[in-house]
Design an enzyme around this catalytic site. Structure first.
Site, PDB file in Angstrom:
ATOM      1  N   TYR A   1       0.845  -1.209   0.000  1.00 36.24           N
ATOM      2  CA  TYR A   1       0.000   0.000   0.000  1.00 36.24           C
ATOM      3  C   TYR A   1       0.876   1.253   0.000  1.00 36.24           C
ATOM      4  O   TYR A   1       0.663   2.166  -0.809  1.00 36.24           O
ATOM      5  CB  TYR A   1      -0.910  -0.043   1.226  1.00 36.24           C
ATOM      6  CG  TYR A   1      -1.618   1.244   1.562  1.00 36.24           C
ATOM      7  CD1 TYR A   1      -2.692   1.697   0.794  1.00 36.24           C
ATOM      8  CD2 TYR A   1      -1.241   2.013   2.661  1.00 36.24           C
ATOM      9  CE1 TYR A   1      -3.352   2.882   1.116  1.00 36.24           C
ATOM     10  CE2 TYR A   1      -1.892   3.188   2.993  1.00 36.24           C
ATOM     11  CZ  TYR A   1      -2.939   3.623   2.219  1.00 36.24           C
ATOM     12  OH  TYR A   1      -3.592   4.790   2.536  1.00 36.24           O
TER      13      TYR A   1
HETATM   14  N1  NAP Z   1      -7.360   4.409   6.826  1.00 34.95           N
HETATM   15  C1  NAP Z   1      -6.352   5.169   7.165  1.00 34.95           C
HETATM   16  O1  NAP Z   1      -5.937   5.249   8.334  1.00 34.95           O
HETATM   17  C2  NAP Z   1      -5.673   6.020   6.105  1.00 34.95           C
HETATM   18  C3  NAP Z   1      -4.548   6.764   6.455  1.00 34.95           C
HETATM   19  C4  NAP Z   1      -3.980   7.605   5.492  1.00 34.95           C
HETATM   20  C5  NAP Z   1      -4.543   7.697   4.218  1.00 34.95           C
HETATM   21  N2  NAP Z   1      -5.625   6.938   3.889  1.00 34.95           N
HETATM   22  C6  NAP Z   1      -6.197   7.121   2.528  1.00 34.95           C
HETATM   23  O2  NAP Z   1      -7.249   8.064   2.605  1.00 34.95           O
HETATM   24  C7  NAP Z   1      -8.113   7.914   1.483  1.00 34.95           C
HETATM   25  C8  NAP Z   1      -9.564   8.012   1.896  1.00 34.95           C
HETATM   26  O3  NAP Z   1      -9.810   7.261   3.053  1.00 34.95           O
HETATM   27  P1  NAP Z   1     -11.325   6.919   3.503  1.00 34.95           P
HETATM   28  O4  NAP Z   1     -11.243   6.286   4.849  1.00 34.95           O
HETATM   29  O5  NAP Z   1     -12.217   8.065   3.253  1.00 34.95           O
HETATM   30  O6  NAP Z   1     -11.636   5.779   2.427  1.00 34.95           O
HETATM   31  P2  NAP Z   1     -12.896   4.818   2.292  1.00 34.95           P
HETATM   32  O7  NAP Z   1     -14.015   5.243   3.156  1.00 34.95           O
HETATM   33  O8  NAP Z   1     -12.392   3.403   2.396  1.00 34.95           O
HETATM   34  O9  NAP Z   1     -13.343   5.118   0.796  1.00 34.95           O
HETATM   35  C9  NAP Z   1     -12.669   4.668  -0.321  1.00 34.95           C
HETATM   36  C10 NAP Z   1     -13.671   4.727  -1.457  1.00 34.95           C
HETATM   37  O10 NAP Z   1     -13.008   4.331  -2.658  1.00 34.95           O
HETATM   38  C11 NAP Z   1     -13.979   3.697  -3.427  1.00 34.95           C
HETATM   39  N3  NAP Z   1     -13.433   2.874  -4.489  1.00 34.95           N
HETATM   40  C12 NAP Z   1     -12.706   1.734  -4.388  1.00 34.95           C
HETATM   41  N4  NAP Z   1     -12.453   1.252  -5.609  1.00 34.95           N
HETATM   42  C13 NAP Z   1     -13.036   2.076  -6.500  1.00 34.95           C
HETATM   43  C14 NAP Z   1     -13.130   2.108  -7.907  1.00 34.95           C
HETATM   44  N5  NAP Z   1     -12.571   1.155  -8.648  1.00 34.95           N
HETATM   45  N6  NAP Z   1     -13.819   3.110  -8.501  1.00 34.95           N
HETATM   46  C15 NAP Z   1     -14.388   4.085  -7.760  1.00 34.95           C
HETATM   47  N7  NAP Z   1     -14.340   4.131  -6.410  1.00 34.95           N
HETATM   48  C16 NAP Z   1     -13.670   3.129  -5.790  1.00 34.95           C
HETATM   49  C17 NAP Z   1     -14.739   2.833  -2.440  1.00 34.95           C
HETATM   50  O11 NAP Z   1     -15.985   2.463  -2.996  1.00 34.95           O
HETATM   51  P3  NAP Z   1     -16.641   0.996  -2.774  1.00 34.95           P
HETATM   52  O12 NAP Z   1     -17.474   1.129  -1.539  1.00 34.95           O
HETATM   53  O13 NAP Z   1     -17.419   0.805  -4.021  1.00 34.95           O
HETATM   54  O14 NAP Z   1     -15.492   0.022  -2.604  1.00 34.95           O
HETATM   55  C18 NAP Z   1     -14.872   3.796  -1.268  1.00 34.95           C
HETATM   56  O15 NAP Z   1     -16.066   4.533  -1.335  1.00 34.95           O
HETATM   57  C19 NAP Z   1      -7.739   6.587   0.843  1.00 34.95           C
HETATM   58  O16 NAP Z   1      -6.968   6.867  -0.317  1.00 34.95           O
HETATM   59  C20 NAP Z   1      -6.856   5.928   1.896  1.00 34.95           C
HETATM   60  O17 NAP Z   1      -5.900   5.090   1.291  1.00 34.95           O
HETATM   61  C21 NAP Z   1      -6.190   6.112   4.806  1.00 34.95           C
END
Ligand code: NAP
Length: 212
Positions: free
Chosen positions: A125
């Site tokens: 990742y």
């Molecule tokens: N979790 C952490 O602690 C953390 C820390 C730092 C950065 N981040 C980054 O922050 C960002 C946002 O985080 P978040 O928690 O808001 O994410 P999230 O709630 O998991 O949302 C990710 C979204 O991406 C969508 N997605 C996945 N594959 C897709 C595709 N092929 N086409 C269109 N949409 C798609 C998902 O839709 P589906 O429901 O359809 O799958 C989901 O709605 C991400 O890039 C993550 O990597 C996360």
């Protein structure tokens, strides 16, 4: 302004949609499931069905056509394997660089690094995120790369730390959305890459300090 958000049904994406719609911006939420359309509408955005993994770049470009900025807020999510880190977090982000929109705000991650070591999925990742960031930095686009620490669902605090390097520390998704909204409103942040954690500085002041 008109903003297209890839991964428009994500948790940060929906919070960001509310903030942008609340200040009068137009938001297009690029989602891959019709059952998510209503949530995007309820947040104030216009849902567009667009799977950034499956659709060719021309289709993503059509979905983002006429927008002033794009935001990459998609993610393969915690349950996914290394392969989807490459198809979503890397390749999806790169596809969005080719849609013809000049301003690009990336939600990356603290620790994103093309050379991150390790065989586990988290290392994959960080490499996927790091490579996408590197390609964005080399793209010639007006980019801003936000690298949040571990995300929480606590309410917004309005207080953050932003800097090129910071120790790994949590930040709320709501505060992260406010940082992205602030970055979109300030074209002078083009070219900036920074880590974002919870902190003591109001979001607007912390963004302004990056320009100093
Ligand atoms: N979790 C952490 O602690 C953390 C820390 C730092 C950065 N981040 C980054 O922050 C960002 C946002 O985080 P978040 O928690 O808001 O994410 P999230 O709630 O998991 O949302 C990710 C979204 O991406 C969508 N997605 C996945 N594959 C897709 C595709 N092929 N086409 C269109 N949409 C798609 C998902 O839709 P589906 O429901 O359809 O799958 C989901 O709605 C991400 O890039 C993550 O990597 C996360």
């Amino acid at each position: 302004m008109k903003v297209a958000i890839a991964g428009g049904h994500g948790k940060i994406a929906l919070l960001l949609t509310q903030l942008l719609a609340g200040r009068g911006d137009e938001v297009r939420g690029l989602i891959r499931r019709a059952e998510h359309e209503q949530d995007v509408r309820a947040a104030g955005g216009e849902p567009v069905l667009c799977d950034i993994e499956r659709e060719p770049v021309q289709a993503v470009a059509t979905a983002a056509a006429g927008c002033d900025a794009v935001v990459f807020a998609a993610g393969a999510g915690p349950g996914s394997g290394a392969e989807r880190k490459w198809t979503v977090d890397y390749a999806g982000a790169v596809k969005l660089m080719a849609v013809g929109v000049e301003r690009y705000v990336m939600i990356s991650s603290v620790g994103a690094d093309p050379d991150a070591e390790g065989e586990d999925v988290f290392a994959a990742y960080l490499r996927a995120k790091g490579r996408a960031d590197a390609e964005l930095q080399a793209s010639g686009l007006a980019y801003t790369i936000v690298r949040p620490g571990p995300l929480t669902d606590e309410p917004a605090t309005g207080l953050v730390s932003l800097a090129e390097r910071l120790d790994r520390r949590e930040i709320t998704r709501a505060d992260t959305a406010a940082i992205v909204a602030g970055a979109l409103a300030d074209p002078r942040l083009a070219g900036a890459t920074f880590v974002a954690t919870g902190g003591k500085t109001p979001v607007g002041d912390a963004l302004a300090a990056l320009l100093a």
